[in-house]
Every structure is written in C-alpha cells, then in structure tokens.
Design an enzyme around this catalytic site. Structure first.
Site, PDB file in Angstrom:
ATOM      1  N   ASP A 255      -7.204   2.611 -20.743  1.00  0.00           N
ATOM      2  CA  ASP A 255      -7.688   2.103 -22.037  1.00  0.00           C
ATOM      3  C   ASP A 255      -9.185   2.368 -22.124  1.00  0.00           C
ATOM      4  O   ASP A 255      -9.848   2.660 -21.126  1.00  0.00           O
ATOM      5  CB  ASP A 255      -7.409   0.589 -22.113  1.00  0.00           C
ATOM      6  CG  ASP A 255      -7.926  -0.022 -23.408  1.00  0.00           C
ATOM      7  OD1 ASP A 255      -7.730   0.588 -24.474  1.00  0.00           O
ATOM      8  OD2 ASP A 255      -8.537  -1.099 -23.353  1.00  0.00           O
ATOM      9  N   SER A 256      -9.710   2.207 -23.334  1.00  0.00           N
ATOM     10  CA  SER A 256     -11.155   2.335 -23.530  1.00  0.00           C
ATOM     11  C   SER A 256     -11.921   1.218 -22.812  1.00  0.00           C
ATOM     12  O   SER A 256     -13.111   1.344 -22.571  1.00  0.00           O
ATOM     13  CB  SER A 256     -11.472   2.278 -25.024  1.00  0.00           C
ATOM     14  OG  SER A 256     -10.992   1.064 -25.570  1.00  0.00           O
TER      15      SER A 256
ATOM     16  N   TYR B 106     -14.012   2.867 -28.407  1.00  0.00           N
ATOM     17  CA  TYR B 106     -13.552   4.192 -28.809  1.00  0.00           C
ATOM     18  C   TYR B 106     -13.206   4.197 -30.307  1.00  0.00           C
ATOM     19  O   TYR B 106     -13.193   5.246 -30.930  1.00  0.00           O
ATOM     20  CB  TYR B 106     -12.275   4.578 -28.045  1.00  0.00           C
ATOM     21  CG  TYR B 106     -12.463   5.072 -26.627  1.00  0.00           C
ATOM     22  CD1 TYR B 106     -13.630   4.865 -25.905  1.00  0.00           C
ATOM     23  CD2 TYR B 106     -11.432   5.766 -26.000  1.00  0.00           C
ATOM     24  CE1 TYR B 106     -13.758   5.321 -24.595  1.00  0.00           C
ATOM     25  CE2 TYR B 106     -11.552   6.242 -24.699  1.00  0.00           C
ATOM     26  CZ  TYR B 106     -12.716   6.009 -24.002  1.00  0.00           C
ATOM     27  OH  TYR B 106     -12.830   6.467 -22.714  1.00  0.00           O
ATOM     28  N   GLY B 107     -12.879   3.013 -30.814  1.00  0.00           N
ATOM     29  CA  GLY B 107     -12.315   2.904 -32.170  1.00  0.00           C
ATOM     30  C   GLY B 107     -13.228   3.347 -33.289  1.00  0.00           C
ATOM     31  O   GLY B 107     -12.797   3.467 -34.441  1.00  0.00           O
TER      32      GLY B 107
ATOM     33  N   CYS C 172      -4.386   2.515 -24.898  1.00  0.00           N
ATOM     34  CA  CYS C 172      -5.355   2.438 -26.003  1.00  0.00           C
ATOM     35  C   CYS C 172      -4.762   3.128 -27.232  1.00  0.00           C
ATOM     36  O   CYS C 172      -4.451   4.326 -27.190  1.00  0.00           O
ATOM     37  CB  CYS C 172      -6.634   3.142 -25.566  1.00  0.00           C
ATOM     38  SG  CYS C 172      -7.884   3.240 -26.846  1.00  0.00           S
ATOM     39  N   ASN C 173      -4.623   2.373 -28.313  1.00  0.00           N
ATOM     40  CA  ASN C 173      -4.046   2.947 -29.535  1.00  0.00           C
ATOM     41  C   ASN C 173      -4.900   4.078 -30.076  1.00  0.00           C
ATOM     42  O   ASN C 173      -4.384   5.082 -30.578  1.00  0.00           O
ATOM     43  CB  ASN C 173      -3.927   1.869 -30.607  1.00  0.00           C
ATOM     44  CG  ASN C 173      -2.840   0.879 -30.307  1.00  0.00           C
ATOM     45  OD1 ASN C 173      -1.741   0.977 -30.830  1.00  0.00           O
ATOM     46  ND2 ASN C 173      -3.126  -0.086 -29.437  1.00  0.00           N
ATOM     47  N   THR C 174      -6.221   3.927 -29.965  1.00  0.00           N
ATOM     48  CA  THR C 174      -7.113   4.949 -30.510  1.00  0.00           C
ATOM     49  C   THR C 174      -6.951   6.249 -29.734  1.00  0.00           C
ATOM     50  O   THR C 174      -6.863   7.332 -30.318  1.00  0.00           O
ATOM     51  CB  THR C 174      -8.575   4.453 -30.462  1.00  0.00           C
ATOM     52  OG1 THR C 174      -8.650   3.191 -31.139  1.00  0.00           O
ATOM     53  CG2 THR C 174      -9.510   5.428 -31.123  1.00  0.00           C
TER      54      THR C 174
ATOM     55  N   GLU D  29     -13.423 -10.213 -28.438  1.00  0.00           N
ATOM     56  CA  GLU D  29     -14.306 -10.155 -27.256  1.00  0.00           C
ATOM     57  C   GLU D  29     -15.239 -11.364 -27.211  1.00  0.00           C
ATOM     58  O   GLU D  29     -15.722 -11.749 -26.151  1.00  0.00           O
ATOM     59  CB  GLU D  29     -15.083  -8.840 -27.264  1.00  0.00           C
ATOM     60  CG  GLU D  29     -14.127  -7.657 -27.246  1.00  0.00           C
ATOM     61  CD  GLU D  29     -14.466  -6.554 -26.274  1.00  0.00           C
ATOM     62  OE1 GLU D  29     -15.645  -6.426 -25.934  1.00  0.00           O
ATOM     63  OE2 GLU D  29     -13.544  -5.823 -25.873  1.00  0.00           O
TER      64      GLU D  29
ATOM     65  N   CYS E 155      -3.597  -2.184 -31.979  1.00  0.00           N
ATOM     66  CA  CYS E 155      -4.826  -2.112 -31.179  1.00  0.00           C
ATOM     67  C   CYS E 155      -4.653  -3.052 -29.993  1.00  0.00           C
ATOM     68  O   CYS E 155      -4.023  -4.115 -30.128  1.00  0.00           O
ATOM     69  CB  CYS E 155      -6.018  -2.543 -32.039  1.00  0.00           C
ATOM     70  SG  CYS E 155      -7.550  -2.746 -31.121  1.00  0.00           S
ATOM     71  N   THR E 156      -5.209  -2.641 -28.861  1.00  0.00           N
ATOM     72  CA  THR E 156      -5.042  -3.423 -27.631  1.00  0.00           C
ATOM     73  C   THR E 156      -5.402  -4.906 -27.785  1.00  0.00           C
ATOM     74  O   THR E 156      -4.802  -5.763 -27.150  1.00  0.00           O
ATOM     75  CB  THR E 156      -5.956  -2.859 -26.530  1.00  0.00           C
ATOM     76  OG1 THR E 156      -7.245  -2.597 -27.084  1.00  0.00           O
ATOM     77  CG2 THR E 156      -5.379  -1.617 -25.918  1.00  0.00           C
ATOM     78  N   HIS E 157      -6.408  -5.179 -28.604  1.00  0.00           N
ATOM     79  CA  HIS E 157      -6.917  -6.548 -28.691  1.00  0.00           C
ATOM     80  C   HIS E 157      -6.077  -7.459 -29.605  1.00  0.00           C
ATOM     81  O   HIS E 157      -6.150  -8.667 -29.500  1.00  0.00           O
ATOM     82  CB  HIS E 157      -8.347  -6.544 -29.228  1.00  0.00           C
ATOM     83  CG  HIS E 157      -9.364  -5.984 -28.277  1.00  0.00           C
ATOM     84  ND1 HIS E 157      -9.252  -4.728 -27.724  1.00  0.00           N
ATOM     85  CD2 HIS E 157     -10.506  -6.514 -27.785  1.00  0.00           C
ATOM     86  CE1 HIS E 157     -10.301  -4.508 -26.938  1.00  0.00           C
ATOM     87  NE2 HIS E 157     -11.068  -5.577 -26.950  1.00  0.00           N
TER      88      HIS E 157
HETATM   89  N1  DGL Z   1      -8.558   0.065 -27.109  1.00  0.00           N
HETATM   90  C1  DGL Z   1      -8.865   0.277 -28.509  1.00  0.00           C
HETATM   91  C2  DGL Z   1      -7.554   0.447 -29.273  1.00  0.00           C
HETATM   92  O1  DGL Z   1      -6.492   0.017 -28.849  1.00  0.00           O
HETATM   93  C3  DGL Z   1      -9.676  -0.879 -29.088  1.00  0.00           C
HETATM   94  C4  DGL Z   1     -11.065  -1.024 -28.499  1.00  0.00           C
HETATM   95  C5  DGL Z   1     -11.952   0.168 -28.788  1.00  0.00           C
HETATM   96  O2  DGL Z   1     -12.265   0.443 -29.964  1.00  0.00           O
HETATM   97  O3  DGL Z   1     -12.335   0.830 -27.834  1.00  0.00           O
HETATM   98  O4  DGL Z   1      -7.551   1.031 -30.335  1.00  0.00           O
END
Ligand code: DGL
Length: 267
Positions: A11-12, A43-44, A74-76, A153, A185-187
């Site tokens: 993940d990011s 990363y988003g 990570c979805n992004t 966060e 998104c992960t969060h």
């Molecule tokens: N991990 C990113 C996602 O799932 C979210 C956090 C980021 O923007 O890095 O899209």
C-alpha cells in the site's frame, strides 16, 4: 515449499493494514509480508506515471522476499499501476479494486452503484471499467473524497467534522439513487460505522478490505497455495519507508490492535 511462502501485501502507507486485518481474520494460517510506502504517501493525489514507478519498485522488493502472491491493497495503485505489477510478477496478483468491483457488481438490485475513492482513482475511471466487466449495464457514480484520508489519519472516525464532510460527499451520490456504495480506498472501511448511519437501511456498503481477503482465499484455494496450519502462529513482517508521527496510532486503528515492530526500508 510454495505453500509455506508468505503473501506480499502493499500500500501507499499504513491504510493497507485494513486489508491485512481482513486477511488475518479470513486466512489465519497465512504469513504476510507488508510493505507501506509511508515516506511517499499520499498516492491519491499523485500522477499515474509517478505511482507506476513506485509500484514497480515495491513489487521488486516483495518478489525478492519470495512471496507466493502479491496483493495490491492500495486502490489508487490498483487503479493506475496494475499492469506494471502484473507485468513484473511471476506469482498471482490480487488487487483491491477488482475484488471490490466483483463483489459490488452482483449486489445492486437497482443497477446503480456509488464508488467513493481518492481523486486519482476516480479520475482514472478504473472502478467504472472494472464494474462494467462484471455488469455491463451498471450505472456508476464515482465521487472523490479527498478529505477522508486525513480525517481518518487524525483518528476522527466518529467526529462531527467527518460526519459533515461525509454528508457533503454522499449527497450527490445518493441523489442518483444508488443502493450500493463501494468503499474504494484503504482508509474508508474505518468510516463504515459513520457512513452506515448516513445511508438508508437498504444501502449496502462494500468493504474492499473484506472482499479482497475473500478473493485472496479463493485464488489460494484454486491454485492449491494455502499454507497448512502449523504449531506456531505465522510470523508476519512489516516494512515501511518512514515512521512518521502518529504512525503507530493510525496503524493500530487499521490493524484493529497494536502495531508490531516495523522494519525501516532505505532504498
Ligand atoms: N492507499 C490509498 C488508496 O487506497 C489511500 C491513501 C493515499 O492516498 O495514499 O487509494
């Protein structure tokens, strides 16, 4: 023995630990090597080219650890850099976006699905494409929710500011009559209790962490790659590129318990 080898999850940052948490519950015998690029997140908001370069570097790092499968948590990264990962990987790759889309495509009764994700994921159109592979007639409403990551966060999972923000983001999506919402998104799985309160009883929230764990289990079984139970619980490894302030607090939220020791990676 291939079955004994770990699963590489990346993940990011530490949001991907929501996927690790779901994997641990679904597959308690599996050993996990986690990589979080905490020095370079988020990363988003970054470009596809930049993210693709990062994804290649992380893929190579995990392949050197002899993983039997890669999980793009990570979805992004899944939205804009999946071909880079699959192109480099000799082992099966499961990604959070495909897993979420597969699950969501079969859920909607009215054929309308909302996707909440980062700006880069939404701009890529990747969820629309993935959903339409499984359900071509689906009407997809994607909404970028850039404030959700910093709010999570901050630990504001059930805070009036987060609630107000969520109402703003949800309004145009719900106005289109969706009955299914993908937490892309992960969060966002951490906001599930709050989001559940803001949608109708009949709206289904698709948690891409859980759907990814289910997909990983299915692929491991199909390829006879499940790790047999051992005498000792599996020893997981956590690698990150920085240990920023509040790292442990956010990690514990995502993992649902205290974060173990992490290894700092210097490229
Ligand atoms: N991990 C990113 C996602 O799932 C979210 C956090 C980021 O923007 O890095 O899209």
């Amino acid at each position: 023995m291939t079955r004994e080898r770990p699963i590489g999850v990346f993940d990011s940052g530490i949001g991907g630990l929501t996927v690790v948490h779901a994997l641990m519950r679904a597959l308690p015998n599996e050993r996990i090597v986690y990589f979080g690029d905490t020095a370079r997140l988020p990363y988003g908001t970054k470009s596809s080219a930049t993210i693709a370069g990062y994804a290649a570097q992380i893929t190579e790092f995990l392949l050197k650890r002899d993983v039997k499968m890669l999980v793009v948590a990570c979805n992004t990264m899944a939205a804009v850099a999946l071909p880079v990962v699959t192109g480099l990987s000799p082992v099966p790759v499961v990604d959070v976006l495909d897993a979420g889309a597969r699950a969501a495509a079969g859920v909607s009764r009215v054929g309308r699905v909302g996707v909440l994700a980062t700006l880069t994921t939404v701009s890529s159109g990747a969820y629309e494409r993935a959903l339409r592979i499984h359900a071509p007639e689906l009407h997809v409403v994607a909404k970028a929710c850039p404030l959700f990551v910093p709010l999570v966060e901050e630990g504001w999972l059930d805070h009036p500011v987060t609630e107000l923000t969520a109402q703003e983001y949800l309004r145009p999506v719900l106005a289109q009559g969706v009955d299914t919402l993908v937490l892309g998104c992960t969060h966002y799985p951490l906001l599930k209790p709050l989001l559940t309160r803001l949608v109708s009883d009949t709206t289904v929230l698709v948690d891409s962490a859980e759907t990814t764990a289910a997909r990983v289990a299915a692929v491991l079984q199909a390829q006879d790659l499940c790790r047999p139970p051992g005498d000792m619980p599996p020893a997981h490894e956590y690698h990150v590129t920085d240990v920023p302030q509040r790292f442990r607090a956010v990690g514990a939220l995502c993992l649902g318990g205290p974060l173990p020791d992490v290894h700092l990676v210097r490229w």
